[in-house]
Design an enzyme around this catalytic site. Structure first.
Site, PDB file in Angstrom:
ATOM      1  N   HIS A   1      55.452  41.941  45.344  1.00  0.00           N
ATOM      2  CA  HIS A   1      55.228  40.497  45.190  1.00  0.00           C
ATOM      3  C   HIS A   1      56.514  39.686  45.382  1.00  0.00           C
ATOM      4  CE1 HIS A   1      51.256  40.868  42.634  1.00  0.00           C
ATOM      5  NE2 HIS A   1      51.314  41.739  43.639  1.00  0.00           N
TER       6      HIS A   1
ATOM      7  N   ASP B   1      44.958  43.375  51.858  1.00  0.00           N
ATOM      8  CA  ASP B   1      45.604  42.065  51.775  1.00  0.00           C
ATOM      9  C   ASP B   1      46.919  42.168  51.024  1.00  0.00           C
ATOM     10  OD1 ASP B   1      44.155  42.502  49.333  1.00  0.00           O
ATOM     11  OD2 ASP B   1      44.329  40.369  48.858  1.00  0.00           O
TER      12      ASP B   1
ATOM     13  N   ASP C   1      47.536  52.159  43.341  1.00  0.00           N
ATOM     14  CA  ASP C   1      48.004  50.766  43.392  1.00  0.00           C
ATOM     15  C   ASP C   1      48.842  50.486  42.153  1.00  0.00           C
ATOM     16  OD1 ASP C   1      48.328  48.235  44.408  1.00  0.00           O
ATOM     17  OD2 ASP C   1      46.373  47.488  43.775  1.00  0.00           O
TER      18      ASP C   1
ATOM     19  N   GLU D   1      42.119  41.587  46.958  1.00  0.00           N
ATOM     20  CA  GLU D   1      42.628  42.010  45.646  1.00  0.00           C
ATOM     21  C   GLU D   1      43.693  41.056  45.122  1.00  0.00           C
ATOM     22  OE1 GLU D   1      44.929  43.926  42.523  1.00  0.00           O
ATOM     23  OE2 GLU D   1      45.711  43.293  44.475  1.00  0.00           O
ATOM     24  N   GLU D   2      44.534  40.558  46.018  1.00  0.00           N
ATOM     25  CA  GLU D   2      45.634  39.698  45.582  1.00  0.00           C
ATOM     26  C   GLU D   2      45.168  38.305  45.164  1.00  0.00           C
ATOM     27  OE1 GLU D   2      48.152  41.052  44.804  1.00  0.00           O
ATOM     28  OE2 GLU D   2      48.981  42.460  46.260  1.00  0.00           O
TER      29      GLU D   2
ATOM     30  N   HIS E   1      43.414  48.149  49.017  1.00  0.00           N
ATOM     31  CA  HIS E   1      43.264  46.804  49.583  1.00  0.00           C
ATOM     32  C   HIS E   1      44.252  46.591  50.720  1.00  0.00           C
ATOM     33  CE1 HIS E   1      46.768  44.891  47.434  1.00  0.00           C
ATOM     34  NE2 HIS E   1      46.475  45.760  46.484  1.00  0.00           N
TER      35      HIS E   1
ATOM     36  N   ASP F   1      52.609  47.709  48.022  1.00  0.00           N
ATOM     37  CA  ASP F   1      51.401  47.068  47.479  1.00  0.00           C
ATOM     38  C   ASP F   1      50.603  46.372  48.562  1.00  0.00           C
ATOM     39  OD1 ASP F   1      49.587  45.915  45.744  1.00  0.00           O
ATOM     40  OD2 ASP F   1      50.946  44.326  45.104  1.00  0.00           O
TER      41      ASP F   1
END
Length: 453
Positions: free
Chosen positions: A426, A88, A179, A152-153, A86, A119
């Site tokens: 994150h 995003d 991931d 995805e997020e 991903h 990520d």
């Protein structure tokens, strides 16, 4: 394989520069003002896949952010690997905790510091560069397809329909994903389990407007006070979740399975030191590794209301809010759990407030068997480049779409992660070690080699 190592060594800096170009695009899927950046990131990926040697690549619209699809078919009779990733990333708040701008990648202490470094831009980009290395050296042993999404997020809300609409195009023998992570830099691991997720927002409303806390305080319910008490009641003194029916379908591991899981290397003291805590906290009767791998959880990810600016404002707020995340284990259905939560939360609300629960996103958990040829190929690949067999682990994280792939496409996934717990995904100062980035590019071609053999 010597050709591949030579190619990697001679292109290391270029690979890094190209990754930095992708990282510099602030593709935050949860913030609408970044919509143009989502398309920029998709276009970057399309160009990268074509440059790496794909026969074709295209940007396919969805109801949300587009999916980048690319492929190289060398022989329809050979196996096909579908690479998923991903483009995003998560928001960067709080910005003041970053030591360098989140979208200006910076190398410090042998690590790339930036949002998306791990990520999933860093990890997904390894696959583009591993693919390029195999194509350029004439060592690609099978067909390869890429599916890189931009949601995805936020729970991949449009990818299930995309998969359903493009089943023929996405036909493959295995889905390859990076991931996830490894236990440590020198201890490779393969993720064989992911937790599911139910993510909700709650709103508690008291009076019809903000009130003076002196004139009305003590006579009118304060939504922040009420919300705090309601949230506190969702777990008991043993950190057991109190929602009726929450544990009804939780898969309980046997003593033998828990003993096998306990063999994975883990230092509680190092764990506490790394995140600067005096003691761990969690559900009674389970170890730290079990709490994050095989047990469900409930956490408040954000809470707000009233006045939070500088100085004082004596206000009794009209509303209070919280975002609540529940990580789920196999057999727990995220839609069922969301419904149980809403029913319970509304029921425990006192009559002097109104409650609204909004389901933001979710997904099922996933368990991957260790007796497949894909797992064996991944294990042998890690063993070849790290010099030791990887440890199978169950991750506390969630990739909701993985279970959907198996349900909709009928294809299993193999989770070859190269991230580390210290990468701060994150969080502010997300990072990805250069060692892991290059080790991933080195290891991935061995998966192809052994899988095809």
């Amino acid at each position: 394989m010597e050709k591949l190592n030579t190619y990697l060594e001679s292109n290391k800096q270029r690979f890094l520069d190209e990754l930095f170009g992708l990282i510099r695009i602030p593709s935050i899927s949860s913030i609408s003002e970044h919509k143009p950046d989502m398309l920029r990131a998709a276009e970057y990926w399309k160009a990268a896949i074509l440059k790496a040697g794909a026969d074709k690549a295209e940007i396919i619209p969805t109801a949300g952010n587009p999916v980048v699809y690319g492929e190289k078919i060398i022989d329809p009779s050979k196996p096909t690997v579908l690479v998923y990733g991903h483009y995003d990333v998560m928001p960067v708040d709080p910005l003041d905790l970053w030591k360098s701008p989140p979208f200006e990648p910076e190398i410090r202490d042998g690590k790339i510091f930036a949002r998306g470094a791990d990520d999933d831009k860093g990890q997904a980009f390894m696959h583009a560069k591993a693919f390029e290395s195999m194509v350029s050296t004439g060592t690609l042993p099978c067909n390869v397809k890429f599916m890189i999404e931009g949601e995805e997020e936020i729970g991949s809300p449009n990818l299930e329909k995309f998969c359903s609409d493009h089943k023929e195009m996405l036909k493959a023998d295995i889905i390859l994903v990076s991931d996830t992570g490894m236990i440590a830099r020198d201890i490779p691991s393969i993720t064989v389990g992911l937790r599911g997720l139910a993510y909700l927002e709650v709103e508690v409303t008291g009076p019809n407007r903000d009130l003076h806390s002196g004139l009305f305080g003590g006579a009118v319910a304060n939504p922040i006070n009420i919300l705090s008490k309601m949230i506190a009641s969702l777990t008991d003194e043993n950190h057991h979740i109190t929602i009726p029916g929450f544990y009804d379908k939780v898969l309980e591991l046997t003593a033998e399975e828990r003993a096998e899981m306990a063999k994975a290397p883990f230092s509680l003291e190092e764990y506490k030191k790394a995140i600067d805590i005096a003691e761990v906290c969690g559900e009674k009767g389970y170890t730290t590794m079990e709490r994050t791998g095989i047990r469900p959880t409930l956490d408040v990810c954000g809470i707000w209301g009233g006045y939070t600016g500088e100085g004082a404002k004596t206000v009794l707020p009209s509303k209070a809010y919280a975002k609540i995340s529940m990580r789920l284990v196999p057999h727990q259905d995220h839609e069922e759990i969301s419904k149980l939560f809403e029913e319970h939360f509304v029921k425990i609300a006192p009559p002097y407030v109104k409650v609204k629960v909004t389901n933001l996103h979710g997904g099922q958990g996933y368990v991957s068997p260790t007796d497949t040829k894909a797992y064996q190929a991944a294990s042998k690949a890690y063993e070849t480049t790290f010099g030791k067999k990887p440890v199978p682990v169950r991750s506390g994280g969630s990739i909701p779409i993985i279970s959907t792939f198996e349900r909709v496409l009928g294809i299993k996934s193999i989770l070859m992660g190269f991230g580390l717990e210290s990468d701060a995904i994150h969080s502010p100062n997300e990072n990805y070690p250069l060692f892991n980035f290059y080790k991933g590019i080195e290891t991935i071609p061995y998966f192809y080699k052994y899988y095809c053999e």
